[in-house]
Scaffold this active site. Sequence first.
Site, short mmCIF file in Angstrom:
data_model
loop_
_atom_site.label_atom_id
_atom_site.label_comp_id
_atom_site.label_asym_id
_atom_site.label_seq_id
_atom_site.Cartn_x
_atom_site.Cartn_y
_atom_site.Cartn_z
N GLY A 79 0.78 -1.22 0.00
CA GLY A 79 0.00 0.00 0.00
C GLY A 79 0.82 1.27 0.00
CG ASN A 160 -5.14 3.62 9.09
OD1 ASN A 160 -5.45 4.71 8.58
ND2 ASN A 160 -4.07 3.49 9.84
CD GLN A 190 -7.17 -1.04 7.45
OE1 GLN A 190 -7.98 -1.89 7.80
NE2 GLN A 190 -5.89 -1.12 7.77
CB ALA A 211 -1.53 -9.18 -0.43
CG HIS A 212 0.00 -6.60 4.85
ND1 HIS A 212 -0.05 -6.20 6.15
CD2 HIS A 212 0.19 -5.49 4.11
CE1 HIS A 212 0.11 -4.88 6.21
NE2 HIS A 212 0.26 -4.44 4.99
CB THR A 248 12.90 -9.51 -10.54
OG1 THR A 248 14.05 -9.26 -11.34
CG2 THR A 248 12.41 -10.93 -10.76
CB CYS A 338 2.68 2.91 10.11
SG CYS A 338 2.06 1.71 8.92
#
Length: 410
Positions: A79, A160, A190, A211-212, A248, A338
């Site tokens: 994000g 959040n 969120q 994703a997390h 990559t 965070c």
Amino acid sequence: MTDQNKNHSDRIYLDHAATTPLDPLVLEQMMPYLTSSWHNPSSIYIEAQNTRRAIDQARHLIASTMNCSVNELLFTSGGSESDNLAIKGVVEVNTNRTKHVITSAGEHHAVLDPLEDLARRNEISLSVVPLRTDGSIHFEDIEARIQSDTILISLMHANNEIGTINDIPHIFKKIKTTYERISLHTDAVQSVAHIPVDLSELHADLVSFTAHKLYGPRGAGALYIRSGTPLHGQILGGGQEEGLRAGTENTPAIVGFASAIELASKRMTNDIRHDRELQQTLMTELPRRIPCMGITGTKDLNSRLPGHVSCVIGFVEGESILLALDLMGIAASSGSACTTGSIEPSHVLTAMGVPFDLARGSLRISLGRETTKEAIGSLLTSLPDIVQRLRALSPKEQIPPAEWATWLDS
């Protein structure tokens, strides 16, 4: 066994807004690309092309689930990178002599920090909209700040820290009707994790998600870029992701991301029902059991993230509550993960008008699929005792100031 010695399986995890455990089914999908199919997807040999196909399939799956075109999805590391790419990408590609950006005071730091950095370097002028008392943002507050040189508006879909869902489809649709030239970005990190999100209905040019937060792996995120939206890449050095994000690709994480999105879509109805029931219990019982506390964010569950409960508790420090809960085997948060460790109160709460001293006693409880009624019962038993013990340590007279009244439910 003492509480301090509880092993991991005995502990209660109530910080799903920070990150979620990796779903075993997601890990199962990832494993081949962590072990046998580990090759660089940019190479031409057969093994490498197998990994390329896996990335392509993941992109198709996410695009299908979230209702957008395959070529509108760009993979990132998460994000924060998606937010930075959206913001800086729009600013740098714009050739206006002056560049004005609008955001809200309650945004995640992944939005606020790059914008404030750009403003410090005089690359943009910045308008920051205060929040309403329930943490929401309204169209009229945004429109009042639009200027002739406004190039970007960035507003989060769901907060959040306090769980309030902003009506981004309504706000952005009204802006686009009159100000089509302005790029519109929303941080949906969120919301995508908790409620159905149809990208075509947000009326956004750019949408960040990851994703997390939805039982997928860390290290995989995405930026939706509406077809035709100009953007300047931020990570240069290769042709990956249409030249907008060199490097990559993280094949196993991308595969896991797609798997998590698919599972979240299938389980959404049951997840919401489960989370709402436990959420309602907490929002009702906590004020009954703890004097001088209040729920922060909207009380309307239809406008609040499922499973998200945030509150302020008078005459205690949020960090002290967290440490005491941790010793009892309960993991929670005082706001954004965070910024955990900061002695300053939440910028979201102060932007809503919560008094400084009261905002220091913030607590965020965020539920997940594995959260049980028994876990909620343990919290409802432990937290009032913890607050009472902490307050007893203070020699100060504990009479709530008049300015706290607006924010207290008990």
